[in-house]
Write an enzyme that holds these catalytic residues in place. Structure first.
Site: not given
Lengths: 639, 639
Positions: B315, B399
């Site tokens: 990520e 998120c």
């Protein structure tokens, strides 16, 4: 030409090869064959079949799909035995032969009284025998051991493994069928179909062909075997690997399949087996389905390298024209499988529609899988690399190393095929083929430096004169090929059928054919529906796809734009690539005098340069770095 | 200008916004705010903190990295509360407010006597409190609840959650430090650092700043806290998620970091916290490190959209100039984080080096994350799509939805920042900002249709005349911007410092400024070191990156080549995109009359066409299909 001819490949021992193919076979004899056995031992595969020691149990953990690659260890051993066998034709190696003999002895002791033979289901999960054909590769393993057995018998004359596998096949005939107490099943991963054909051809036993045909005919029929099996086994019928029967080409009966789908290797092995059955049974319904599938694959789903199956997720096919270059999966095994299929499509008669693709996949998507020294292996074969893609010493799923090795080691069998009164030459390369035709013993030799040069001289030796046809492929890309028989020019078009020049006459020793195939470099463009290749061109020369590598051109290969006339290409021989022909072409390069900004409002300046192209299958054999097949072209704004 | 100025953003309630930002906020008030609470409830997050029922235990299984996203549920609730809070400024919603009050009541009951508060470590694994700061997001969760508490207090005046989080922060001060029995630790996922600054600013309590600075200063020092912690906890110190401290930017002390590495969101949150501490403590050593990191990110590792972190695997960041378009991870949260960081780099004085990127990331990489109706969300933000990338209703790791929502809902606070005697306008858009300066109460309003039009009229209202500076960003891309004060032209260059026009004078009600920012479309080219963008161009107009979509241009977007002069671009307003400005440009298209072949030796013919470009953040809001930012250009062969 009639469709009911039956061409069968020459046995591997009947062909000696030199040249590029010979060099690859030497690498296999020098390194690969022993490496394969070494790696199988290291992985624990030999211990797994050794009944004198306790079962090692589960070494590679069961994965979320309910199995483990350990379940296919028999297939790795089978393909490795097959590779060693072919290597023994070329070069005796008593030590290797003894190692294989020892493995065969272990299989002999392992085999069940009923004939059953499988390392996993005898030693680790015996209670699970024949409970999950869909996922557990049980017949797939049998198939690879059969192929190994046939090859080892042909190579050494030793029948032990062949007998073992015939006993196993005889047992399979009792297990599978539509009779009472039999299972109307087939394997989730195709392979046993084509293996049974090999077994039938070497033994002359039609019963093995019939079992193969049964597996082909049953596949995808309703009620669906895999659904019934899952219910019997108490499994959720919908929740399985990839969650679609397309994954293993069992979504509809094979004769109704029109689109190439699912796992690429499975698809190729199925179609190869279908093509064998079509040839042996002269089954036009199978051939018709295969022709449709062939078009589907080669006009919508194939990389220019003959790589197939772009996606890692299903190790297979996605959408039409979806051919990403850098993330291409294009498994080595899948291109090997395409060679298998293409070769078998020639069973009903020579046709360059199949042979051209066979050659393209062989030289590029498949051959790239083995390093020049025969020691390392590609699993995936991208057409673009940022510099981090390199061959493996081994792989967690080691299917590709023995697959490319057994193909290259047996390549003579793909070069020549015989039918009654006809020999077809599908592939060119320095070689000598021996066969009997019309009662005569013939040796047909090729003297050539193909694929680096296009002149091919054929010589005939015959123990007596005989009338038959020699049928030579004229590749679709070869513009202006010429042909002479005993020095006399022949109008090639007038004798060409389906892309093969067919010369039928009385042949005698001393007869000669000269075929000249022009090898002018070709700029290849992809259908505009392939979004990943837009504005780009790939270079081919003969059967070879070319690429640029950083070691020749510096990093930043996407900075290159091909602008020049291909007629300006200069050829040279690269010693570090075993005499491969490189192409040097004028090009432009985005200049480096850009400054530190990441983005700006003016394009980079262009500078003149020369781009060096080398054969794609030979990439990543020198200093590691970037690689690119589809190079930017200025042609799009022209035209 | 002195570096020791301290600019702090206006509180969210001090700014009213209309125009494009207002429209996004309306979507949040209409849909997103309630959607976030709904999804948190559906996921089980509210049950997880409800002490009146048994703990639901592990709902999302523990993953191979040793944790589960369930461990961060407090952060999702915290960001959702924050979003609801901002939405309440804009539009009262007693029902939503009551739902948040109920959640706060549950947190009140959950809180430990010592002040500790964490759903997972109180209700599921209480024995694991403070045992794995590296992986388990414990302080990260605290940080998001702090941010939610500050926002909710400012929105409603209700102090309960703020008091809860102050108690928790007071407890943290006892736990973390270099004193006896204290832990010299910090969180693997940064966030609490910037949250403590918010808590300090709203409470006036310097102790929270000091704790934040402690976390910043300790990070990456030796002996390494995470190594010691793993040893204490009996874990292998080397075997953890991503296996490098670079993943969480704790590989070296923060002032020694020169390269942006690891998980992109973590990096942005760290740098944002560092920038806050640099501003509050006037810490030049932190500012110097941040300037180096800023250059590293924005000149080597940032998509033209302000997307960052190209790889899904970590990520985060990979190699310099590695910016793949179709597989771009470019998480919405990472661009949101870049906006956070950029905004805080303005704390020590206006500088368009930061503000231009803030605007670019906000409008493109971040704003794309929310659909026009406020109901669906992008996690990844590729710059090319084959047609299968669409916004989610929710995500297994949710998120991004509350992150982009809380940013857009609080955007007023990013538009304006005040220091002693100076107000800086960082972003343009119809709005009214209220603040006190030099003892006067001021309202500064913008009348504008920015970003669709470049004329911006500022009006001043003051309860009494006051001397201060109004400092207006002149974007780096704006060639020929003009400025008038009370109708009188000002030589913009003569008043511009660091890309901001600074007008210091006595301001009184009725004063007006007219800023005119030309919005000519710009063709953007990437540094040739970005191999994925070679031979391609991206179109920008103002702060917006444009893209082509299949719904306007048909499928096959890579068939388009931009050839024409950008001066020929025609603008039009698209009702289906809420009045966004589209650009129509002459282009060439690879013709479809190609036939069935997949490859051939001649390039496709070209046909003339018009390509329609729409703003990238608004893509995938109409008929789903392909999308492309970097379009082929004929410009490379020119120059």
């Amino acid at each position: 030409m009639k469709r009911d001819r039956q061409f069968r490949p020459l046995p591997v021992p009947s062909v000696d090869v030199q040249g590029l193919f010979g060099d690859r076979q030497d690498a296999i004899c020098d390194s690969t064959a022993a490496t394969l056995l070494d790696r199988c031992v290291e992985a624990g595969m030999v211990k797994a079949i050794d009944t004198s020691i306790p079962s090692p149990g589960v070494i590679i953990p069961i994965q979320p799909w309910g199995g483990t690659t350990q379940m296919f260890w028999d297939s790795d051993l089978g393909k490795s035995i097959e590779t060693v066998a072919y290597s023994l034709y070329r070069r005796a190696n008593p030590e290797l032969e003894a190692r294989v003999d020892a493995i065969i002895d272990l299989y002999e002791k392992l085999q069940n009284e009923d004939g059953y033979l499988n390392a996993w289901f005898q030693r680790v999960q015996p209670e699970r025998r024949w409970t999950n054909l869909r996922d557990h590769h049980e017949l797939y393993c049998a198939g690879h051991l059969m192929e190994g057995a046939v090859a080892y018998y042909q190579a050494t004359g030793k029948k032990k493994l062949l007998d073992i596998m015939c006993r196993y096949a005889d047992y399979l005939i009792t297990v599978f069928g539509r009779g009472p107490g039999q299972m109307p099943g087939y394997c989730g991963h195709e392979e046993v179909e084509l293996a049974l054909v090999k077994l039938a051809r070497v033994t002359g036993e039609k019963k093995y062909l019939d079992l193969s045909k049964f597996f082909v005919d049953e596949r995808g029929t309703e009620p669906h075997f895999f659904t019934d099996e899952a219910l019997r086994d108490g499994r959720d019928v919908a929740d399985f690997h990839q969650k679609t029967y397309e994954y293993g080409q069992s979504h509809v009966p094979v004769r109704e399949q029109t689109k190439v789908v699912g796992h690429a290797v499975r698809a190729m092995y199925l179609y190869a087996g279908m093509a064998d059955i079509a040839t042996e049974y002269k089954d036009d319904s199978l051939t018709a389905a295969l022709e449709t599938l062939w078009d589907d694959l080669t006009t919508k789903q194939m990389y220019v390298t003959g790589g197939i199956g772009p996606a890692a997720a299903n190790e297979g096919f996605t959408d039409y024209y979806d051919l990403p270059n850098e993330t291409a999966y294009a498994e080595t095994c899948a291109s090997v499988g395409l060679v298998f299929w293409a070769n078998r499509m020639l069973g009903r008669g020579p046709n360059r529609r199949y042979a051209d693709i066979m050659e393209q996949a062989l030289y590029n998507g498949a051959m790239a899988g083995l390093s020049l020294d025969g020691k390392t292996f590609f699993y995936e074969n991208p057409l673009e690399s940022g510099g981090k893609h390199h061959r493996w010493v081994w792989h967690h799923c080691p299917c590709c190393p023995p697959n490319i090795a057994r193909l290259l080691a047996s390549i003579g069998s793909y070069m020549y095929a015989v039918a009654d009164n006809e020999i077809a030459v599908h592939l060119y390369g320095e070689s000598q083929a021996r066969f009997e035709i019309g009662g005569a013993k013939i040796e047909l030799s090729q003297k050539t430096n193909y694929p680096w040069e296009g002149a091919i001289h054929f010589g005939v030796k015959a123990d007596k004169p005989a009338r038959f046809a020699i049928t030579l492929r004229v590749p679709g890309w070869a513009e202006g090929a010429t042909l002479k028989v005993n020095g006399e020019a022949i109008d090639i078009a007038s004798v060409t059928i389906d892309g093969y020049a067919r010369i039928e006459r009385d042949w005698k020793s001393g007869d000669a054919i000269d075929l000249e195939i022009p090898l002018a470099p070709r700029a290849i463009f992809a259908n505009p529906l392939v979004r990943q290749d837009a504005g780009r061109t790939a270079l081919m020369r003969g059967p070879l796809v070319y690429c640029v590598e950083a070691t020749d051109n510096g990093e930043g290969l996407n900075r290159l734009t091909l602008t020049g006339d291909l007629g300006k290409a200069k050829t040279s021989t690269v010693d570090a690539l075993r005499g491969a022909v490189a192409l040097d072409l004028p090009a432009q390069r985005d200049a480096a005098d850009w400054g530190t900004a990441l983005y700006r409002t003016s394009p980079p300046k262009q500078e003149e340069t020369t781009a060096r192209f080398v054969p794609y299958p030979f990439w990543d054999n020198r200093t590691p770095g970037e690689m690119l097949v589809w190079v930017r072209t200025g042609a799009a704004s022209g035209e």
